[in-house]
Every structure is written in structure tokens, then in C-alpha cells.
Design a protein around this motif. Structure first.
Motif, PDB file in Angstrom:
ATOM      1  N   ARG A  10       0.547  -0.961   0.273  1.00  0.00           N
ATOM      2  CA  ARG A  10       0.132   0.154  -0.189  1.00  0.00           C
ATOM      3  C   ARG A  10       0.956   1.666  -0.029  1.00  0.00           C
ATOM      4  NH1 ARG A  10      -2.187  -1.415   4.102  1.00  0.00           N
ATOM      5  NH2 ARG A  10      -3.385  -3.258   3.140  1.00  0.00           N
ATOM      6  N   TYR A  11       0.441   2.200  -1.276  1.00  0.00           N
ATOM      7  CA  TYR A  11       1.463   3.360  -1.196  1.00  0.00           C
ATOM      8  C   TYR A  11       0.479   4.486  -0.483  1.00  0.00           C
ATOM      9  CZ  TYR A  11       3.919   1.820  -5.102  1.00  0.00           C
ATOM     10  OH  TYR A  11       5.109   0.898  -5.678  1.00  0.00           O
ATOM     11  N   PRO A  12       2.096   4.938   0.428  1.00  0.00           N
ATOM     12  CA  PRO A  12       1.076   5.805   1.763  1.00  0.00           C
ATOM     13  C   PRO A  12       0.381   6.964   0.995  1.00  0.00           C
ATOM     14  CG  PRO A  12       3.740   6.362   1.381  1.00  0.00           C
ATOM     15  CD  PRO A  12       3.148   5.059  -0.193  1.00  0.00           C
ATOM     16  N   ASP A  13      -0.332   6.919  -0.059  1.00  0.00           N
ATOM     17  CA  ASP A  13      -1.415   8.235  -0.296  1.00  0.00           C
ATOM     18  C   ASP A  13      -2.615   6.576  -0.078  1.00  0.00           C
ATOM     19  OD1 ASP A  13      -1.320   6.173  -2.667  1.00  0.00           O
ATOM     20  OD2 ASP A  13      -1.502   7.622  -4.113  1.00  0.00           O
ATOM     21  N   GLY A  14      -2.342   5.813   0.198  1.00  0.00           N
ATOM     22  CA  GLY A  14      -3.804   4.755   0.139  1.00  0.00           C
ATOM     23  C   GLY A  14      -4.083   3.427  -0.699  1.00  0.00           C
ATOM     24  N   THR A  15      -3.378   3.956  -1.887  1.00  0.00           N
ATOM     25  CA  THR A  15      -3.169   3.043  -3.263  1.00  0.00           C
ATOM     26  C   THR A  15      -3.291   1.498  -2.058  1.00  0.00           C
ATOM     27  OG1 THR A  15      -3.092   4.755  -5.026  1.00  0.00           O
ATOM     28  CG2 THR A  15      -2.757   3.406  -5.523  1.00  0.00           C
ATOM     29  N   THR A  16      -3.597   0.574  -2.897  1.00  0.00           N
ATOM     30  CA  THR A  16      -3.424  -0.774  -2.896  1.00  0.00           C
ATOM     31  C   THR A  16      -2.547  -1.435  -4.264  1.00  0.00           C
ATOM     32  OG1 THR A  16      -4.555  -1.439  -0.803  1.00  0.00           O
ATOM     33  CG2 THR A  16      -3.743  -2.688  -2.284  1.00  0.00           C
ATOM     34  N   ALA A  17      -1.023  -0.930  -4.281  1.00  0.00           N
ATOM     35  CA  ALA A  17      -0.957  -1.528  -5.640  1.00  0.00           C
ATOM     36  C   ALA A  17      -0.835  -2.930  -6.043  1.00  0.00           C
ATOM     37  CB  ALA A  17       0.357  -1.300  -6.249  1.00  0.00           C
ATOM     38  N   VAL A  18      -0.549  -3.703  -4.925  1.00  0.00           N
ATOM     39  CA  VAL A  18      -1.153  -4.897  -5.063  1.00  0.00           C
ATOM     40  C   VAL A  18      -1.226  -6.101  -3.689  1.00  0.00           C
ATOM     41  CG1 VAL A  18       0.587  -5.589  -6.215  1.00  0.00           C
ATOM     42  CG2 VAL A  18       1.894  -6.068  -4.236  1.00  0.00           C
ATOM     43  N   GLY A  35      -0.490  -7.507 -18.143  1.00  0.00           N
ATOM     44  CA  GLY A  35      -1.647  -6.782 -17.880  1.00  0.00           C
ATOM     45  C   GLY A  35      -2.240  -5.620 -17.884  1.00  0.00           C
ATOM     46  N   PRO A  36      -2.950  -4.554 -18.081  1.00  0.00           N
ATOM     47  CA  PRO A  36      -3.261  -2.965 -18.336  1.00  0.00           C
ATOM     48  C   PRO A  36      -2.067  -2.590 -17.209  1.00  0.00           C
ATOM     49  CG  PRO A  36      -4.736  -4.467 -17.060  1.00  0.00           C
ATOM     50  CD  PRO A  36      -4.291  -5.517 -17.117  1.00  0.00           C
ATOM     51  N   SER A  37      -1.687  -1.664 -17.659  1.00  0.00           N
ATOM     52  CA  SER A  37      -0.954  -0.299 -17.119  1.00  0.00           C
ATOM     53  C   SER A  37      -2.011  -0.381 -15.488  1.00  0.00           C
ATOM     54  CB  SER A  37      -1.092   0.934 -17.858  1.00  0.00           C
ATOM     55  OG  SER A  37      -0.304   1.761 -17.241  1.00  0.00           O
ATOM     56  N   GLY A  38      -0.517  -0.388 -14.516  1.00  0.00           N
ATOM     57  CA  GLY A  38      -1.202   0.320 -12.809  1.00  0.00           C
ATOM     58  C   GLY A  38      -1.773  -0.742 -12.233  1.00  0.00           C
ATOM     59  N   CYS A  39      -1.124  -1.680 -12.658  1.00  0.00           N
ATOM     60  CA  CYS A  39      -2.041  -3.563 -12.066  1.00  0.00           C
ATOM     61  C   CYS A  39      -1.113  -3.780 -10.857  1.00  0.00           C
ATOM     62  CB  CYS A  39      -2.767  -5.034 -13.320  1.00  0.00           C
ATOM     63  SG  CYS A  39      -1.290  -4.830 -14.186  1.00  0.00           S
ATOM     64  N   GLY A  40       0.072  -3.305 -10.954  1.00  0.00           N
ATOM     65  CA  GLY A  40       1.514  -3.923  -9.874  1.00  0.00           C
ATOM     66  C   GLY A  40       2.079  -4.296 -10.246  1.00  0.00           C
ATOM     67  N   LYS A  41       2.057  -4.725 -11.644  1.00  0.00           N
ATOM     68  CA  LYS A  41       3.027  -5.475 -12.270  1.00  0.00           C
ATOM     69  C   LYS A  41       4.592  -4.988 -11.748  1.00  0.00           C
ATOM     70  CE  LYS A  41       2.226  -4.914 -16.329  1.00  0.00           C
ATOM     71  NZ  LYS A  41       0.785  -3.457 -16.537  1.00  0.00           N
ATOM     72  N   THR A  42       4.973  -3.405 -11.313  1.00  0.00           N
ATOM     73  CA  THR A  42       5.985  -3.304 -11.816  1.00  0.00           C
ATOM     74  C   THR A  42       6.577  -2.856  -9.892  1.00  0.00           C
ATOM     75  OG1 THR A  42       6.078  -1.410 -13.105  1.00  0.00           O
ATOM     76  CG2 THR A  42       7.821  -0.957 -11.032  1.00  0.00           C
ATOM     77  N   THR A  43       5.857  -2.507  -9.302  1.00  0.00           N
ATOM     78  CA  THR A  43       5.999  -2.747  -7.758  1.00  0.00           C
ATOM     79  C   THR A  43       6.145  -4.375  -7.522  1.00  0.00           C
ATOM     80  OG1 THR A  43       4.153  -1.006  -7.597  1.00  0.00           O
ATOM     81  CG2 THR A  43       4.698  -2.682  -6.039  1.00  0.00           C
ATOM     82  N   THR A  44       4.943  -5.366  -7.703  1.00  0.00           N
ATOM     83  CA  THR A  44       5.738  -6.265  -7.598  1.00  0.00           C
ATOM     84  C   THR A  44       7.322  -7.287  -7.572  1.00  0.00           C
ATOM     85  OG1 THR A  44       3.680  -7.430  -8.411  1.00  0.00           O
ATOM     86  CG2 THR A  44       5.065  -8.738  -8.117  1.00  0.00           C
TER      87      THR A  44
HETATM   88  P1  ADP Z   1       1.870  -1.218 -13.501  1.00  0.00           P
HETATM   89  O1  ADP Z   1       3.289  -1.242 -13.510  1.00  0.00           O
HETATM   90  O2  ADP Z   1       1.331  -2.276 -13.308  1.00  0.00           O
HETATM   91  O3  ADP Z   1       1.605  -0.104 -14.754  1.00  0.00           O
HETATM   92  P2  ADP Z   1       2.513  -0.147 -11.226  1.00  0.00           P
HETATM   93  O4  ADP Z   1       3.171  -1.379  -9.851  1.00  0.00           O
HETATM   94  O5  ADP Z   1       4.037   0.409 -11.806  1.00  0.00           O
HETATM   95  O6  ADP Z   1       1.799  -0.927 -11.483  1.00  0.00           O
HETATM   96  O7  ADP Z   1       1.375   0.459  -9.484  1.00  0.00           O
HETATM   97  C1  ADP Z   1       0.221  -0.306  -9.980  1.00  0.00           C
HETATM   98  C2  ADP Z   1      -0.260   0.609  -8.474  1.00  0.00           C
HETATM   99  O8  ADP Z   1       0.345   1.661  -8.126  1.00  0.00           O
HETATM  100  C3  ADP Z   1      -0.768   1.838  -9.848  1.00  0.00           C
HETATM  101  O9  ADP Z   1      -2.390   2.552  -9.397  1.00  0.00           O
HETATM  102  C4  ADP Z   1      -0.620   2.831  -9.267  1.00  0.00           C
HETATM  103  O10 ADP Z   1      -1.080   4.430 -10.055  1.00  0.00           O
HETATM  104  C5  ADP Z   1       0.240   2.860  -8.402  1.00  0.00           C
HETATM  105  N1  ADP Z   1       1.702   3.338  -7.744  1.00  0.00           N
HETATM  106  C6  ADP Z   1       2.791   3.141  -8.646  1.00  0.00           C
HETATM  107  N2  ADP Z   1       3.874   3.965  -7.714  1.00  0.00           N
HETATM  108  C7  ADP Z   1       2.646   4.666  -6.555  1.00  0.00           C
HETATM  109  C8  ADP Z   1       3.659   5.363  -5.585  1.00  0.00           C
HETATM  110  N3  ADP Z   1       4.947   5.652  -5.809  1.00  0.00           N
HETATM  111  N4  ADP Z   1       2.097   6.246  -5.422  1.00  0.00           N
HETATM  112  C9  ADP Z   1       1.044   6.009  -4.938  1.00  0.00           C
HETATM  113  N5  ADP Z   1       0.762   5.130  -5.978  1.00  0.00           N
HETATM  114  C10 ADP Z   1       1.784   4.070  -6.954  1.00  0.00           C
END
Ligand code: ADP
Ligand code: ADP
Length: 228
Positions: A10-18, A35-44
């Protein structure tokens, strides 16, 4: 080799990335994350080398809980390739490739010999391309140098984020072919992020199909394609 146990970010702004990710990647296996953009691949992927820390859950690399491993030491075992390769503009291709071995304390001559070997492996003649600077290369060639650099210290694990995303379709297919040949030779444990299902199918031993913040399917290309 890589194991996620109920990992949430969960990012500080509350977004649960995965949320609640659990999966395992075997040694020498290439898994594509699609998967589509924003689904959490890079975060993983960035949690594997501790560029991002999970909010909860555990990640093991080579049986070790990475929360207990010094990030610098961890990153020596994990090569990382991103789309905007980020080569040092004022260093030659050979020196860019030798960066990591030099950092981990190899002698200069040994690091350079290794760099030349790696350039050869990714299909760039070291005598021709080694002395060039990054801005004297095409996009596809820069991408190859990025792969060579990531492999230079011979890490068992390789993370690749859209590694072939920045090049045109013809070069992309060529890079994919070369990468498959190279992977057959070196057998790294690879996580490769792509938004392109064709690429995921072509390259992956298995595919992690992402939906919003979770893996919806984790299976072989045949099974993924065969599913409704
Ligand atoms: P993907 O690689 O599949 O495009 P990301 O892992 O980059 O997805 O992002 C997953 C979600 O987390 C998205 O909703 C993105 O906006 C959010 N996110 C990514 N990085 C941050 C961050 N540093 N702060 C807040 N939200 C983030
Ligand atoms: P790509 O489609 O792979 O991006 P380019 O059209 O950028 O290829 O480049 C085609 C060829 O021109 C490449 O083989 C590359 O070596 C060469 N080239 C591109 N830019 C330069 C440069 N600034 N100096 C010398 N050669 C270059």
C-alpha cells in the motif's frame, strides 16, 4: 528461487498496488508478468530488489527472507533492466557494461574482459561497439547493452521491466529471439514485465496474468491461451 508469501503493498497515499500476492518462481524459470497499466506489475518486481518495501507479507530469494538482507548485497545478486536503459552517457559501451563488476570489486582488466564477453553474448561485437558512446547506438542496441550490463556480475536473478518496449516491432522481435537464445545459454531466474500478451506468451515458461492488484492466473502459455 523467488517466493512471495501473502505480499501486500500500500503506498502512503492509500493506493493498494498489490494485495495478498503469493507465488513461486523456480530456479532458471522465466516468468512474464502481463496485464494492463497500473495493475501492480512494476511494484511486484521492484519489491524483489527492495527498491520498494512491502507493507506486509514476506519475500524470499534463494530461500532467504530479503527483509533481512542488506539491499546493496541483495542487488549484487539481482540484475535489473528497465525500458529507459539509463546508460552513463559519458562512458563507453564497454565501460557501461563493466560498471557492475567494477562496483563489486573485480579488477579492471577482468571486469573489461567480462564486459566484452557479455557484449558478444547480446549480439554486439565488442571491438566495434565497445568503444562507442551510448548516443552512437540505436535504441535496440542500447537495450542490448542494458541487458549485457545487468548480466555482467552473473546474478542468478534477472528483473526486466518492459525491456523491449522502447523499440520498433521488427527490432523488438529480433531482441526477443536473441534474448531467448541467451536465456537458453545462461538460464537465469527471470521476472519480465510486459503489457503485451504476445510477448508474455512468446517468452514466458509461465505467465502471471494480472488484474487490478492481484494475479488472476499463473500458468504455462498453453494453459493461459486455452482458458476461456
Ligand atoms: P504497472 O507496473 O502494472 O503499470 P504499478 O506497479 O506501476 O503498475 O502501479 C500499481 C498501482 O500503484 C497504480 O495504481 C499506480 O498508480 C500506483 N502507484 C505506483 N507507484 C506509486 C507511488 N509511488 N505512490 C502511489 N501510488 C503508486
Ligand atoms: P533502431 O531501429 O534499432 O533504433 P536506428 O535507425 O536508430 O536503429 O539505427 C540504425 C543503425 O544506425 C544502427 O545499426 C546504429 O548502429 C546506427 N546508428 C544510429 N545512430 C547512430 C549514431 N549516432 N552514430 C553512429 N551510428 C548510429
Amino acid at each position: 528461487m523467488i517466493r512471495f508469501e501473502d505480499v501486500t503493498k500500500r503506498y502512503p497515499d492509500g493506493t493498494t498496488a498489490v494485495g495478498g500476492l503469493s507465488f513461486e518462481v523456480s530456479e532458471g524459470e522465466l516468468v512474464t508478468l502481463v496485464g494492463p497499466s497500473g495493475c501492480g506489475k512494476t511494484t511486484t518486481m521492484m519489491m524483489v530488489n527492495r527498491l520498494i518495501e512491502p507493507t506486509s507479507g514476506r519475500i524470499l530469494v534463494g530461500g532467504e527472507d530479503i527483509a533481512a538482507v542488506d539491499p546493496v548485497r541483495l542487488r549484487r545478486r539481482i540484475g535489473y533492466v528497465i525500458q529507459q536503459v539509463g546508460l552513463f552517457p559519458h562512458r563507453t559501451v564497454l565501460d557501461n557494461t563493466a560498471t557492475v563488476p567494477a562496483l563489486v570489486g573485480w579488477k579492471k582488466a577482468k571486469a573489461r574482459a567480462r564486459a566484452a564477453e557479455l557484449l558478444e553474448l547480446v549480439g554486439l561485437d565488442p571491438a566495434t561497439y565497445g568503444p562507442r558512446y551510448p548516443d552512437q547506438l540505436s535504441g535496440g542496441q542500447r537495450q542490448r547493452v542494458g541487458v549485457a550490463r545487468a548480466l555482467a556480475a552473473d546474478p542468478p536473478v534477472l528483473l526486466m521491466d518492459e525491456p523491449f518496449g522502447a523499440v520498433d516491432p521488427v527490432v523488438r522481435a529480433q531482441l526477443q529471439d536473441e534474448f531467448l537464445r541467451m536465456q537458453a545459454a545462461v538460464r537465469k531466474t527471470v521476472l519480465l514485465v510486459t503489457h503485451d500478451i504476445e510477448e508474455a506468451v512468446r517468452l514466458g515458461d509461465r505467465i502471471a496474468v494480472y488484474g487490478q492488484g492481484r494475479i488472476e492466473q499463473f500458468d504455462t502459455p498453453g494453459a493461459v491461451l486455452g482458458s476461456p
